[in-house]
Structures are given as C-alpha cells and as structure tokens.
Scaffold this active site. Structure first.
Site, mmCIF file in Angstrom:
data_model
loop_
_atom_site.group_PDB
_atom_site.id
_atom_site.type_symbol
_atom_site.label_atom_id
_atom_site.label_comp_id
_atom_site.label_asym_id
_atom_site.label_seq_id
_atom_site.Cartn_x
_atom_site.Cartn_y
_atom_site.Cartn_z
ATOM 1 C CB CYS A 72 -13.932 27.695 21.543
ATOM 2 S SG CYS A 72 -13.465 28.903 20.292
ATOM 3 C CG HIS A 108 -9.079 26.919 20.049
ATOM 4 N ND1 HIS A 108 -8.982 26.632 18.705
ATOM 5 C CD2 HIS A 108 -10.212 27.679 20.202
ATOM 6 C CE1 HIS A 108 -9.996 27.193 18.070
ATOM 7 N NE2 HIS A 108 -10.753 27.831 18.958
#
Length: 342
Positions: free
Chosen positions: A130, A242
C-alpha cells in the site's frame, strides 16, 4: 457481456472494499461470487442492490470464473493462487507473497501498464504494498522527465494497513484510556492510541523492517532498479489513510514549479498545494477518494536538484482494493481477457 469474478477474502476490510469499487466503477460483471473461509459460510454481503452469500474457499469451483481478486492473506494466497491459476482464471493478489517472483508482474496501472502482458506466465498478478503504490504514482512521472537518483521516504501508515484488528485496537485502546476497557497491546507491539510505532512488519538483519525493504524492492521492480531508495515506516493512530514525507534527488535539474506542473498532469495524482494554513491534504480528507494527493511541494536547498513533498492516499483503495480493480480493468482494456456473453 461481462466477466465472472470471485472475491476471495470477501468478509475482510479490503475484500468488502473490492466489492464496493467493482460496483462503483461499473466493472462489466456477468457473475460475482463472495468467497471466504468456512467460518464465514452463508454470511451475507451487499453488492449494489444484490446480497451475496459467502461460499467456502475449500469447495468453490474456480473454473466458473475468469478473474479472482485475492485478499485473504499470504498463507492462503501461497497455497491457493497457483491452484486457481492452473485452472485458468487470472488471480490479482493483494498479499506480498508473489510480488518479487520474476514470473509474476507487479502492477500499478498508471505506472507500468505494459507489465500486464506477463500475466499469463502464472495467471497471477501482484498488487504492490500500500505504501509503495502511492509512492510510485508520484515518482514515475517525475522520473520520466528527470532521472531520480535518490529517494528518502518516511511513512505515516494508518492502522487499517494491519486490517480490521488494527483499527479495532486503536478504537479499543482510545476508549480504554478514558477508563472504559483494556489498553494492553494485542495486534501491535506497543500501544497505538495517542502514540507512534516506528516498526511495521518484522526486523531484518540490517536493522530495517520488512515493510521498509518492500518499498525499496517493489519500487525497483515497478520503476527502475537504479533508484537509491531508503524508507522509515511508522504506524500512526489514524484509522484509514497513509501519508508519506518524500525527499527526491534528481540527476538533472528539477525544481518545485516544474514538479508541480508534472504532477498536476499525472494520472491518479491530484495536487493540492497552497502555501497557507490548511492548504494541503491530510489522511482523513483522502478517505474514499481514488486519487493520491500531493501537497507541500518545495525545493530542497541541501542538494543541487532536489524537492520535498507530502502525499496521502486511502490505503484501502489505491493501496489495495482500487489498484486490484484497476488491474482487472487493464486486463479488459488490453485484451488479455475477453468478456463472456451474457
């Protein structure tokens, strides 16, 4: 015309997001199956205006499908992806098991779409980590203009990167700190509520964690093995989204104005960069979005050709489910697969 699609790990956070995005982008589907472990047999999951009943991974007939979106963890993928691929479907896997296999393409569609032609070697395609997915979206368009020499990245990764258990631990510890439960760590090695943990995945012999190694190795495979990249990966008390602080050094001239213009035209990237309070994107603002957002673009005065920037992305989307669905779309667009008549 449409594809027969199975989502393995359909009851997990990423699996549910895969189903939601398939419906959201109107992916051409003839049949859709929610596949999970035996303990989830019969559990109902929504898909558009339909309700899907989970079927058992051990007994499901994968010859009935064309595409398998796999998000059931590394151990399951290691056992099942080759079995499924041997039956004919293409598996798009979200785990780390197949990423560095030379016969398995590691794909971010906006970055290295031509790698899709390697898909038939094992009928497995790997989804990147990710944190890598959002990083390479930013690096590739810049690297195409001026070769990147070195990257130093620090990540601020949300608890959803560790699955539902990670998000639950942040929620439960936050409540516990106000006197309503147990705040002892279970999923993470230290308390995550109101804290930062400078460790994601296990430590390697050189002192870096496996997550940090993944970012380097995957960037090399997706973009260019000559880029020097070093990462520090940190878990933060955020549920979804994130963030990354990225320092980039180039071989040739590159300044903040040029970088800003390049990134504004880059697919999958949105630039929000105002030099005023709040003129940047934070993780909570990227939740549910497809784009990776770039802010705080500025020159690095310590090197001849360097910039610093900040980027955020919904890790359950571009970092996992969205990228997998975009790979499925790429299979269709490039003619690697053809839809089945309704």
């Amino acid at each position: 015309m449409g594809y027969r699609v199975a989502v393995v790990g359909a009851t997990g956070a990423v699996g549910r997001e895969m189903l939601a995005i398939l419906e959201e982008v109107n992916f051409p589907i003839k049949e859709i199956y929610a596949v999970a472990s035996r303990k989830s047999l019969g559990l109902e999951i929504g898909f558009g205006n339909k309700t899907l009943k989970c079927v058992d991974l051990e007994t499901f007939d994968f010859t009935k499908v064309d595409i398998v979106l796999m998000s059931a963890g590394g151990a399951v993928s290691k056992e099942w992806s080759p079995k499924i691929g041997a039956l004919g479907p293409i598996v798009i896997d979200n785990s780390s098991v197949w990423r560095m296999d030379p016969d398995v393409p590691l794909i971010v569609p906006e970055v290295n779409p031509d790698a899709i032609w390697l898909a038939r070697k094992k009928n497995i395609i790997a989804n990147p980590n990710c944190s890598t997915a959002q990083l390479v979206l930013v690096l590739k368009p810049l690297h195409d203009i001026s070769r990147i020499k070195r990257v130093v990245v620090s990540t601020y990764q949300s608890t959803s990167g560790a699955g539902k258990e990670g998000m639950d631990e942040l929620w439960n510890q936050t409540k516990a700190l106000y006197g309503m439960g147990d705040k002892s760590p279970k999923k993470f090695v230290k308390q995550i509520a109101f804290n930062l943990i400078p460790q994601i995945d296990v430590f390697m012999e050189d002192g870096y964690t496996k997550e940090e190694w993944k970012m380097t190795a995957e960037t090399h495979k997706i973009i260019d093995p000559t880029i020097d990249l070093v990462a520090t990966c940190v878990r933060v008390p955020v549920f979804v989204g994130h963030s990354e602080s990225v320092n980039i050094e180039f071989e040739d001239p590159m300044d903040e104005a040029q970088a800003r213009e390049i990134l504004r035209d880059a697919p999958g990237v949105a630039v929000v960069d105002k030099r005023e309070p709040g003129g940047y994107v934070t993780p909570i603002e990227c939740v549910g979005e497809f784009d990776t957002f770039v802010s705080r673009i500025r020159n690095d005065p310590t090197v001849p050709h360097g910039i610093n920037l900040w980027c955020v992305s919904d890790n359950l989307r571009k970092g996992a489910a969205l990228n997998a669905v975009q790979i499925a779309q790429l299979l269709d667009e490039r003619g690697v697969l053809t839809p089945v008549s309704a």
